[in-house]
Design a protein around this motif. Structure first.
Motif, mmCIF file in Angstrom:
data_model
loop_
_atom_site.group_PDB
_atom_site.id
_atom_site.type_symbol
_atom_site.label_atom_id
_atom_site.label_comp_id
_atom_site.label_asym_id
_atom_site.label_seq_id
_atom_site.Cartn_x
_atom_site.Cartn_y
_atom_site.Cartn_z
ATOM 1 N N ALA A 109 -2.557 7.097 -4.046
ATOM 2 C CA ALA A 109 -1.791 8.183 -4.678
ATOM 3 C C ALA A 109 -0.706 7.622 -5.596
ATOM 4 C CB ALA A 109 -1.172 9.087 -3.598
ATOM 5 N N LEU A 110 -0.042 6.550 -5.156
ATOM 6 C CA LEU A 110 0.985 5.927 -6.008
ATOM 7 C C LEU A 110 0.358 5.350 -7.267
ATOM 8 C CD1 LEU A 110 3.178 4.228 -3.284
ATOM 9 C CD2 LEU A 110 4.047 5.793 -5.031
ATOM 10 N N MET A 111 -0.782 4.674 -7.105
ATOM 11 C CA MET A 111 -1.448 4.082 -8.279
ATOM 12 C C MET A 111 -1.912 5.164 -9.251
ATOM 13 S SD MET A 111 -1.407 0.870 -8.700
ATOM 14 C CE MET A 111 -2.700 0.786 -9.951
ATOM 15 N N ARG A 112 -2.451 6.243 -8.724
ATOM 16 C CA ARG A 112 -2.913 7.308 -9.628
ATOM 17 C C ARG A 112 -1.730 7.926 -10.378
ATOM 18 N NH1 ARG A 112 -7.904 7.828 -10.287
ATOM 19 N NH2 ARG A 112 -9.437 7.505 -8.658
ATOM 20 N N ALA A 113 -0.608 8.095 -9.676
ATOM 21 C CA ALA A 113 0.589 8.646 -10.331
ATOM 22 C C ALA A 113 1.116 7.665 -11.376
ATOM 23 C CB ALA A 113 1.655 8.957 -9.286
ATOM 24 N N ALA B 135 11.178 -4.790 1.241
ATOM 25 C CA ALA B 135 11.381 -5.826 2.265
ATOM 26 C C ALA B 135 10.410 -5.670 3.432
ATOM 27 C CB ALA B 135 12.823 -5.783 2.766
ATOM 28 N N GLU B 136 9.963 -4.450 3.696
ATOM 29 C CA GLU B 136 8.998 -4.238 4.783
ATOM 30 C C GLU B 136 7.607 -4.756 4.423
ATOM 31 O OE1 GLU B 136 8.560 -0.421 6.689
ATOM 32 O OE2 GLU B 136 10.663 0.042 6.340
ATOM 33 N N SER B 137 7.344 -4.892 3.127
ATOM 34 C CA SER B 137 5.975 -5.197 2.690
ATOM 35 C C SER B 137 5.772 -6.613 2.171
ATOM 36 C CB SER B 137 5.547 -4.218 1.586
ATOM 37 O OG SER B 137 5.185 -2.985 2.153
ATOM 38 N N PHE B 138 6.868 -7.354 1.902
ATOM 39 C CA PHE B 138 6.701 -8.680 1.312
ATOM 40 C C PHE B 138 7.466 -9.720 2.126
ATOM 41 C CE2 PHE B 138 5.829 -5.792 -2.195
ATOM 42 C CZ PHE B 138 4.671 -6.353 -2.720
ATOM 43 N N PRO B 139 6.990 -10.975 2.142
ATOM 44 C CA PRO B 139 7.697 -12.032 2.873
ATOM 45 C C PRO B 139 9.055 -12.302 2.233
ATOM 46 C CG PRO B 139 5.822 -12.929 1.632
ATOM 47 C CD PRO B 139 5.759 -11.442 1.498
ATOM 48 N N PRO B 140 9.994 -12.885 3.008
ATOM 49 C CA PRO B 140 11.364 -13.074 2.516
ATOM 50 C C PRO B 140 11.444 -13.707 1.135
ATOM 51 C CG PRO B 140 11.256 -13.604 4.841
ATOM 52 C CD PRO B 140 9.838 -13.297 4.417
ATOM 53 N N ALA B 141 10.614 -14.705 0.840
ATOM 54 C CA ALA B 141 10.714 -15.404 -0.449
ATOM 55 C C ALA B 141 10.346 -14.507 -1.627
ATOM 56 C CB ALA B 141 9.802 -16.634 -0.446
ATOM 57 N N ALA C 293 4.228 -0.990 -2.926
ATOM 58 C CA ALA C 293 4.392 -1.272 -1.498
ATOM 59 C C ALA C 293 4.293 0.009 -0.692
ATOM 60 C CB ALA C 293 5.754 -1.933 -1.250
ATOM 61 N N VAL C 294 3.555 -0.075 0.401
ATOM 62 C CA VAL C 294 3.460 1.033 1.353
ATOM 63 C C VAL C 294 3.871 0.488 2.721
ATOM 64 C CG1 VAL C 294 1.895 2.645 2.513
ATOM 65 C CG2 VAL C 294 1.651 2.216 0.052
ATOM 66 N N ARG C 295 4.729 1.233 3.429
ATOM 67 C CA ARG C 295 5.198 0.811 4.756
ATOM 68 C C ARG C 295 4.014 0.424 5.630
ATOM 69 N NH1 ARG C 295 10.197 4.611 5.774
ATOM 70 N NH2 ARG C 295 11.389 2.711 5.936
ATOM 71 N N PRO C 296 4.096 -0.660 6.361
ATOM 72 C CA PRO C 296 2.975 -1.059 7.212
ATOM 73 C C PRO C 296 2.483 0.072 8.128
ATOM 74 C CG PRO C 296 4.577 -2.829 7.092
ATOM 75 C CD PRO C 296 5.183 -1.673 6.342
ATOM 76 N N ALA C 297 3.414 0.858 8.673
ATOM 77 C CA ALA C 297 3.013 1.927 9.615
ATOM 78 C C ALA C 297 2.345 3.103 8.927
ATOM 79 C CB ALA C 297 4.242 2.410 10.389
ATOM 80 N N GLY D 247 9.109 14.597 3.766
ATOM 81 C CA GLY D 247 10.447 14.084 3.458
ATOM 82 C C GLY D 247 10.669 12.633 3.840
ATOM 83 N N GLU D 248 9.727 12.019 4.559
ATOM 84 C CA GLU D 248 9.883 10.623 4.977
ATOM 85 C C GLU D 248 9.316 9.682 3.926
ATOM 86 O OE1 GLU D 248 11.375 9.249 7.697
ATOM 87 O OE2 GLU D 248 12.079 11.314 7.941
ATOM 88 N N PRO D 249 10.083 8.657 3.511
ATOM 89 C CA PRO D 249 9.554 7.714 2.515
ATOM 90 C C PRO D 249 8.422 6.861 3.077
ATOM 91 C CG PRO D 249 11.732 7.023 3.262
ATOM 92 C CD PRO D 249 11.458 8.343 3.912
ATOM 93 N N LEU D 250 7.342 6.738 2.317
ATOM 94 C CA LEU D 250 6.169 5.974 2.759
ATOM 95 C C LEU D 250 5.956 4.715 1.929
ATOM 96 C CD1 LEU D 250 3.468 8.785 3.092
ATOM 97 C CD2 LEU D 250 5.022 7.932 4.846
ATOM 98 N N GLY D 251 6.335 4.785 0.650
ATOM 99 C CA GLY D 251 6.083 3.644 -0.221
ATOM 100 C C GLY D 251 6.526 3.967 -1.627
#
Ligand SMILES: CC(C)(COP(=O)(O)OP(=O)(O)OC[C@H]1O[C@@H](n2cnc3c(N)ncnc32)[C@H](O)[C@@H]1OP(=O)(O)O)[C@@H](O)C(=O)NCCC(=O)NCCS
Length: 157
Positions: free
Chosen positions: A88-92, A22-28, A75-79, A54-58
């Motif tokens: 890193a997510l794509m490589r994994a 929800a942080e990364s995509f518009p409501p629709a 999705a990766v958090r905007p911050a 320990g903090e979730p990033l994406g």
């Protein structure tokens, strides 16, 4: 920021994944907790969560059927962007897809999504097709393909 750590998560993580989505995509375009939980539990599907200290990033969701894999979402958090978490997510995801027997990874990306298109381009993805007016806002999706080597590394790019 510490380097991201990527690990597999199960459907119990669906509420967290839905928040990140929800942080990364518009409501629709947002996916519900239920939809994500159902997807993660389907055969051949998997979820990867990136954290730092320990903090979730994406996160990323993928699926493998025979020799083809697909990125369902990323999705990766905007911050937390531009520090290598998406890569890193794509490589994994590529490594996990190859481990499950996939030879090619497919993904869809909005034509105007410069961040994602640049990320995929650097990983060696090539345009394989176009889906006209694919997204709720009417924009086209490009279908990209990315060859996987048995080790999970991209063979091109
Ligand atoms: C696309 C997305 C996942 C990238 O995540 P990220 O963690 O910021 O990406 P990374 O930091 O790993 O970037 C890797 C490379 O991608 C490219 N890139 C990432 N963001 C970019 C941007 N805004 N503009 C141009 N290139 C970009 C760069 O080449 C970058 O390498 P560099 O920082 O060394 O130049 C993130 O922007 C996002 O969540 N966007 C919203 C959701 C989305 O569009 N998902 C993809 C749907 S197909």
């Amino acid at each position: 920021m510490a380097a991201p750590v990527v690990a597999s998560v199960l459907e119990a993580a669906a509420p967290l994944l839905a928040e990140l989505h929800a942080e990364s995509f518009p409501p629709a375009d947002r996916w519900s907790v239920q939809a994500i939980g159902l997807l993660v539990a389907l055969p051949g599907h998997f979820a990867l969560l990136a954290t730092a200290a320990g903090e979730p990033l994406g996160f990323a969701l993928g699926r493998v059927a025979a020799e083809e894999a697909e990125v369902l979402t990323l999705a990766v958090r905007p911050a937390a962007r531009r520090v290598g978490t998406g890569r890193a997510l794509m490589r994994a995801l590529m490594a996990e897809s190859a481990r499950r027997g996939a030879r090619t990874l497919f993904l869809e990306v909005a034509e105007g999504n410069l961040a994602a298109r640049t990320l995929y381009d650097r990983l060696g993805a090539a345009v394989a097709g176009r889906r006209r007016r694919y997204y709720p806002n009417g924009s086209d999706a490009l279908v990209l393909s990315l060859p996987l080597s048995p080790s999970g590394a991209a063979t091109g790019g």
